[in-house]
Design an enzyme around this catalytic site. Structure first.
Site, short mmCIF file in Angstrom:
data_model
loop_
_atom_site.label_atom_id
_atom_site.label_comp_id
_atom_site.label_asym_id
_atom_site.label_seq_id
_atom_site.Cartn_x
_atom_site.Cartn_y
_atom_site.Cartn_z
N GLU A 1 40.15 35.07 33.44
CA GLU A 1 40.33 35.36 34.92
C GLU A 1 40.39 33.99 35.70
O GLU A 1 39.88 32.96 35.41
CB GLU A 1 39.06 36.21 35.36
N CYS B 1 40.08 29.26 41.54
CA CYS B 1 39.02 28.94 40.77
C CYS B 1 39.75 29.46 39.29
O CYS B 1 40.05 30.54 38.91
CB CYS B 1 37.88 30.03 41.16
N CYS C 1 24.14 32.24 29.27
CA CYS C 1 23.28 32.19 30.76
C CYS C 1 23.09 33.94 30.69
O CYS C 1 23.95 34.66 30.83
CB CYS C 1 23.92 31.83 31.83
N CYS D 1 25.08 35.86 33.61
CA CYS D 1 26.66 35.60 33.65
C CYS D 1 27.37 36.55 32.88
O CYS D 1 27.01 36.96 31.47
CB CYS D 1 27.08 34.33 33.29
N GLY E 1 33.83 30.15 31.34
CA GLY E 1 33.88 28.86 30.29
C GLY E 1 32.90 27.73 30.67
O GLY E 1 32.99 27.67 31.99
N GLU E 2 32.73 26.80 30.05
CA GLU E 2 31.71 25.62 30.42
C GLU E 2 32.61 24.24 30.22
O GLU E 2 33.29 24.09 29.10
CB GLU E 2 30.43 25.54 29.40
N SER F 1 32.28 22.55 37.75
CA SER F 1 30.95 23.09 37.70
C SER F 1 30.39 22.84 36.11
O SER F 1 31.02 23.66 35.29
CB SER F 1 31.03 24.47 38.17
N SER G 1 24.90 23.66 38.00
CA SER G 1 24.15 25.11 38.06
C SER G 1 22.81 24.79 37.63
O SER G 1 22.63 24.83 36.33
CB SER G 1 25.14 26.04 36.99
N LEU G 2 22.04 24.90 38.55
CA LEU G 2 20.62 24.70 38.38
C LEU G 2 19.89 25.69 38.15
O LEU G 2 19.29 26.25 37.08
CB LEU G 2 19.96 23.46 39.64
N HIS G 3 19.74 26.83 39.29
CA HIS G 3 19.37 28.09 39.09
C HIS G 3 17.98 28.18 39.07
O HIS G 3 17.44 29.36 38.97
CB HIS G 3 20.18 28.77 38.12
N ASN H 1 25.12 37.79 42.01
CA ASN H 1 25.97 38.86 41.73
C ASN H 1 25.66 39.79 40.60
O ASN H 1 25.44 39.27 39.52
CB ASN H 1 27.43 38.44 41.40
N CYS I 1 32.81 35.42 37.79
CA CYS I 1 33.58 35.25 36.77
C CYS I 1 32.93 36.11 35.69
O CYS I 1 31.91 36.49 35.53
CB CYS I 1 33.41 33.77 36.34
#
Ligand code: SAH
Ligand code: SF4
Length: 345
Positions: A91, A104, A115, A118, A158-159, A190, A213-215, A289, A332
């Site tokens: 995507e 993006c 995660c 996600c 993806g990372e 990111s 991305s701490l979260h 989300n 994503c």
């Protein structure tokens, strides 16, 4: 077959000369077409038919084919589901901010990091994307919309730091003035926090924006939602971030998806403020989300405001990220997942 879109102009010039006995200006002509986003050698009208044939027997041109396209009725955000030659899909999202178009893009098909909030993380991993396939997402969107994209965020599927070499090559290609020519200052990467790779990235001395991305404010909560935290705990991650910001002089952007009842208490905010103190940074609060099957819900607006207040008191600026394309699953991994589910039925 060789992947011509992943070459630098210098590499293509060398190969044309040494292996095909073609002069430098031919490489330059071909490269210019590629940088303009053609999808076949036949579009290269200043090259003879015979040469085009020869080239197409040696090289292939990566393309991202539009499988699905959704346009938000609220803000014209466009979401694409692209497929590559082997049928794998990713995507990309194009957003229209005041300062131009931002894309993006995805860096892998799926993700290994798992995660819990996600959609991509919940669908597993297929393969890395090649540099050409990252470029192809930009070309397809530009061609389809008839626009020039001015900013890139590596926040799709993806990372990025788990596909390090391909991503670094992509960054060098896309920012080069004989290619798409989007400057590093207009690019954000990111990561979920692969600490060893953050140190590698620091050595590349790129002028891009690093988003982390701490979260969560501590290991206990972070390990529950982000398995990567067991490998690289929060202290190690923030030490790497502190060094990165100090040595590059670039402000780090910390992403914090607010999940109701999980990481959004005042105590979480105070702990976060304490941990981030002294790091050149900005905090992006994102209402999570909701992804089907996760059971997570967005935090109330009142929670977001409280976070901004508590962080602000410690001198840390935080803002709530404007959510675009909320009607088209713009976060994503959600579109591909739905597409897979529909096809499985
Ligand atoms: N793998 C990288 C980049 C892709 S994910 C990373 O994790 O940083 C891009 C961003 O979307 C990350 O900040 C990620 O945490 C966030 N994200 C993923 N799922 C989300 C969801 N359901 N709601 C809000 N943000 C989400
Ligand atoms: Fe992978 Fe990023 Fe999703 Fe985590 S949030 S699973 S790292 S894409």
């Amino acid at each position: 077959m060789k992947d011509i879109r992943s070459y630098t102009l210098a590499e293509l010039t060398d190969e044309f000369k040494n292996e095909l006995s073609l002069p430098a200006f031919r490489a330059k002509q071909v490269y210019k077409w590629l940088s303009e986003g053609v999808s076949s050698f036949d579009e290269m009208t200043n090259i003879s038919k015979e040469m085009r044939n020869n080239l197409s027997n040696i090289y292939y041109i990566s393309v991202a084919t539009i499988e699905k396209k959704l346009v938000s009725v609220y803000d014209n955000t466009v979401k694409y589901l692209f497929s590559f030659a082997d049928g794998e899909m990713v995507e990309s999202v194009v957003m229209n901010y005041h300062h131009g178009y931002t894309i993006c893009i995805s860096t892998q098909v799926g993700c290994k990091m798992g995660c819990t909030f996600c959609a991509t993380g919940q669908s597993g991993f297929s393969r890395d994307l090649r540099p050409s396939e990252m470029l192809a997402q930009i070309h397809s969107a530009q061609n389809d919309l008839g626009i020039r994209i001015s900013n890139i965020v590596l926040m799709g599927m993806g990372e990025p730091l788990d596909n390090y070499d391909n991503v670094i090559r992509f960054l060098r290609l896309v920012s080069s003035d004989d290619n798409i020519n989007i400057g590093m200052r207009h690019i954000s990467l990111s990561t979920c926090g692969l600490v060893n790779r953050i140190y590698d990235l620091e050595k590349e001395k790129l002028q891009l924006t690093l988003s982390v991305s701490l979260h969560a404010p501590n290991d206990e909560i972070r390990s529950r939602t982000m398995p990567v935290n067991k490998r690289f705990p929060i202290d190690e991650l923030l030490t790497a971030c502190r060094k990165y910001a100090a040595s590059t002089g670039r402000r780090i952007s910390f992403e914090y998806a607010m999940i109701s009842g999980v990481n959004d208490s005042d105590e979480c905010a105070r702990e976060l403020a304490k941990r981030l103190k002294g790091i050149l940074c900005h905090v992006n609060l994102i209402p999570v989300n909701p992804v089907k099957g996760t059971g997570y819900r967005k935090s109330a607006i009142e929670r977001q405001q409280s976070f901004i207040r508590i962080l602000g008191r410690q001198g840390i600026t935080a803002t709530v990220r404007r959510t675009l394309g909320s009607d088209i699953d713009a976060s994503c991994g959600q579109l591909r997942r739905r597409h897979q589910e529909e096809n499985d039925r």
